[in-house]
Write a protein that holds these residues in place. Structure first.
Motif, PDB file in Angstrom:
ATOM      1  N   GLU A  27       0.811  -1.226   0.000  1.00  0.00           N
ATOM      2  CA  GLU A  27       0.000   0.000   0.000  1.00  0.00           C
ATOM      3  C   GLU A  27       0.842   1.272   0.000  1.00  0.00           C
ATOM      4  OE1 GLU A  27      -3.380   0.078  -0.291  1.00  0.00           O
ATOM      5  OE2 GLU A  27      -3.101  -2.062  -0.661  1.00  0.00           O
ATOM      6  N   SER A  28       2.125   1.156  -0.299  1.00  0.00           N
ATOM      7  CA  SER A  28       3.030   2.310  -0.239  1.00  0.00           C
ATOM      8  C   SER A  28       2.601   3.465  -1.139  1.00  0.00           C
ATOM      9  CB  SER A  28       4.447   1.898  -0.616  1.00  0.00           C
ATOM     10  OG  SER A  28       4.963   1.020   0.340  1.00  0.00           O
ATOM     11  N   TYR A  29       2.289   3.171  -2.384  1.00  0.00           N
ATOM     12  CA  TYR A  29       1.947   4.251  -3.319  1.00  0.00           C
ATOM     13  C   TYR A  29       0.640   4.948  -2.915  1.00  0.00           C
ATOM     14  CZ  TYR A  29       5.751   3.581  -6.661  1.00  0.00           C
ATOM     15  OH  TYR A  29       6.980   3.546  -7.272  1.00  0.00           O
ATOM     16  N   PRO A  30      -0.427   4.235  -2.565  1.00  0.00           N
ATOM     17  CA  PRO A  30      -1.645   4.934  -2.122  1.00  0.00           C
ATOM     18  C   PRO A  30      -1.427   5.761  -0.847  1.00  0.00           C
ATOM     19  CG  PRO A  30      -2.180   2.674  -2.707  1.00  0.00           C
ATOM     20  CD  PRO A  30      -0.682   2.799  -2.743  1.00  0.00           C
ATOM     21  N   ILE A  31      -0.613   5.263   0.069  1.00  0.00           N
ATOM     22  CA  ILE A  31      -0.326   6.017   1.294  1.00  0.00           C
ATOM     23  C   ILE A  31       0.501   7.249   0.958  1.00  0.00           C
ATOM     24  CG2 ILE A  31       0.917   5.973   3.490  1.00  0.00           C
ATOM     25  CD1 ILE A  31       0.029   2.985   3.682  1.00  0.00           C
ATOM     26  N   ALA A  32       1.517   7.088   0.113  1.00  0.00           N
ATOM     27  CA  ALA A  32       2.347   8.230  -0.285  1.00  0.00           C
ATOM     28  C   ALA A  32       1.501   9.309  -0.957  1.00  0.00           C
ATOM     29  CB  ALA A  32       3.472   7.770  -1.210  1.00  0.00           C
ATOM     30  N   ALA A  33       0.522   8.908  -1.747  1.00  0.00           N
ATOM     31  CA  ALA A  33      -0.340   9.873  -2.436  1.00  0.00           C
ATOM     32  C   ALA A  33      -1.161  10.711  -1.458  1.00  0.00           C
ATOM     33  CB  ALA A  33      -1.259   9.150  -3.413  1.00  0.00           C
ATOM     34  N   ARG A  34      -1.375  10.211  -0.263  1.00  0.00           N
ATOM     35  CA  ARG A  34      -2.138  10.950   0.747  1.00  0.00           C
ATOM     36  C   ARG A  34      -1.296  12.011   1.445  1.00  0.00           C
ATOM     37  NH1 ARG A  34      -4.852   6.567   4.468  1.00  0.00           N
ATOM     38  NH2 ARG A  34      -5.271   8.446   5.649  1.00  0.00           N
ATOM     39  N   VAL A  35       0.026  11.844   1.447  1.00  0.00           N
ATOM     40  CA  VAL A  35       0.891  12.771   2.189  1.00  0.00           C
ATOM     41  C   VAL A  35       1.897  13.503   1.304  1.00  0.00           C
ATOM     42  CG1 VAL A  35       0.671  11.506   4.356  1.00  0.00           C
ATOM     43  CG2 VAL A  35       2.560  10.971   2.800  1.00  0.00           C
ATOM     44  N   PHE A  36       1.848  13.279  -0.007  1.00  0.00           N
ATOM     45  CA  PHE A  36       2.776  13.928  -0.929  1.00  0.00           C
ATOM     46  C   PHE A  36       2.026  14.434  -2.149  1.00  0.00           C
ATOM     47  CE2 PHE A  36       5.524  13.723  -4.698  1.00  0.00           C
ATOM     48  CZ  PHE A  36       6.549  14.564  -4.307  1.00  0.00           C
ATOM     49  N   ARG A  37       2.251  15.717  -2.479  1.00  0.00           N
ATOM     50  CA  ARG A  37       1.642  16.309  -3.684  1.00  0.00           C
ATOM     51  C   ARG A  37       2.776  16.734  -4.617  1.00  0.00           C
ATOM     52  NH1 ARG A  37      -1.572  20.871  -2.014  1.00  0.00           N
ATOM     53  NH2 ARG A  37      -3.186  19.340  -1.618  1.00  0.00           N
ATOM     54  N   PRO A  38       2.851  16.147  -5.817  1.00  0.00           N
ATOM     55  CA  PRO A  38       3.894  16.539  -6.766  1.00  0.00           C
ATOM     56  C   PRO A  38       3.783  18.022  -7.128  1.00  0.00           C
ATOM     57  CG  PRO A  38       2.875  14.485  -7.458  1.00  0.00           C
ATOM     58  CD  PRO A  38       2.040  15.028  -6.338  1.00  0.00           C
ATOM     59  N   ALA A  39       4.931  18.681  -7.326  1.00  0.00           N
ATOM     60  CA  ALA A  39       4.948  20.087  -7.729  1.00  0.00           C
ATOM     61  C   ALA A  39       4.324  20.249  -9.109  1.00  0.00           C
ATOM     62  CB  ALA A  39       6.379  20.616  -7.713  1.00  0.00           C
ATOM     63  N   ASN A  40       4.521  19.282  -9.972  1.00  0.00           N
ATOM     64  CA  ASN A  40       3.930  19.282 -11.307  1.00  0.00           C
ATOM     65  C   ASN A  40       2.540  18.643 -11.201  1.00  0.00           C
ATOM     66  OD1 ASN A  40       3.106  18.724 -13.933  1.00  0.00           O
ATOM     67  ND2 ASN A  40       5.145  18.119 -14.620  1.00  0.00           N
ATOM     68  N   ALA A  41       1.512  19.449 -11.330  1.00  0.00           N
ATOM     69  CA  ALA A  41       0.137  18.962 -11.165  1.00  0.00           C
ATOM     70  C   ALA A  41      -0.248  17.878 -12.171  1.00  0.00           C
ATOM     71  CB  ALA A  41      -0.844  20.133 -11.262  1.00  0.00           C
ATOM     72  N   ALA A  42       0.498  17.755 -13.262  1.00  0.00           N
ATOM     73  CA  ALA A  42       0.204  16.735 -14.271  1.00  0.00           C
ATOM     74  C   ALA A  42       0.699  15.351 -13.842  1.00  0.00           C
ATOM     75  CB  ALA A  42       0.834  17.115 -15.604  1.00  0.00           C
ATOM     76  N   LYS A  43       1.539  15.303 -12.816  1.00  0.00           N
ATOM     77  CA  LYS A  43       2.082  14.015 -12.348  1.00  0.00           C
ATOM     78  C   LYS A  43       1.276  13.493 -11.174  1.00  0.00           C
ATOM     79  CE  LYS A  43       6.606  14.741 -14.117  1.00  0.00           C
ATOM     80  NZ  LYS A  43       7.774  13.966 -14.290  1.00  0.00           N
ATOM     81  N   LYS A  44       1.230  12.168 -11.057  1.00  0.00           N
ATOM     82  CA  LYS A  44       0.518  11.515  -9.961  1.00  0.00           C
ATOM     83  C   LYS A  44       1.424  10.463  -9.335  1.00  0.00           C
ATOM     84  CE  LYS A  44      -4.144  12.141 -11.716  1.00  0.00           C
ATOM     85  NZ  LYS A  44      -4.139  13.487 -11.296  1.00  0.00           N
ATOM     86  N   VAL A  45       1.371  10.364  -8.021  1.00  0.00           N
ATOM     87  CA  VAL A  45       2.177   9.380  -7.303  1.00  0.00           C
ATOM     88  C   VAL A  45       1.871   7.977  -7.813  1.00  0.00           C
ATOM     89  CG1 VAL A  45       2.521   8.283  -5.045  1.00  0.00           C
ATOM     90  CG2 VAL A  45       2.468  10.771  -5.229  1.00  0.00           C
ATOM     91  N   GLU A  46       0.619   7.671  -7.999  1.00  0.00           N
ATOM     92  CA  GLU A  46       0.207   6.330  -8.411  1.00  0.00           C
ATOM     93  C   GLU A  46       0.823   5.899  -9.740  1.00  0.00           C
ATOM     94  OE1 GLU A  46      -1.761   8.822  -7.548  1.00  0.00           O
ATOM     95  OE2 GLU A  46      -3.196   8.182  -6.051  1.00  0.00           O
ATOM     96  N   ASP A  47       1.168   6.878 -10.591  1.00  0.00           N
ATOM     97  CA  ASP A  47       1.726   6.576 -11.909  1.00  0.00           C
ATOM     98  C   ASP A  47       3.253   6.604 -11.937  1.00  0.00           C
ATOM     99  OD1 ASP A  47      -0.903   6.450 -12.826  1.00  0.00           O
ATOM    100  OD2 ASP A  47      -0.915   8.558 -13.433  1.00  0.00           O
TER     101      ASP A  47
END
Length: 76
Positions: A27-47
């Protein structure tokens, strides 16, 4: 095989300029997505592909707390 996802401080004790927190498990990527926002809005942690880095912000309850770099490594 263990299915637990863990987060652990990986910084040596003492004063320093950066802190390292390691997150590993299924569950690392879904958890990281909750506490990290990429500076580039076009990028997503899940991808994020393995062996990549993203500049962004650490979030606490949705509010930006600090600028940070997230490093991504996918399991083999």
């Amino acid at each position: 095989m263990q299915e637990t996802t863990i987060a652990a401080i990986a910084t040596a004790p003492g004063a320093g300029g950066i802190a390292v927190v390691r997150l590993s498990g299924a569950e690392s990527y879904p958890i990281a997505a909750r506490v990290f926002r990429p500076a580039n809005a076009a990028k997503k942690v899940e991808d994020a592909k393995g062996y990549t880095a993203m500049l962004g912000h650490y979030l606490l309850h949705g509010a930006e707390m600090d600028e940070c770099v997230a490093l991504f490594f996918r399991a083999p």
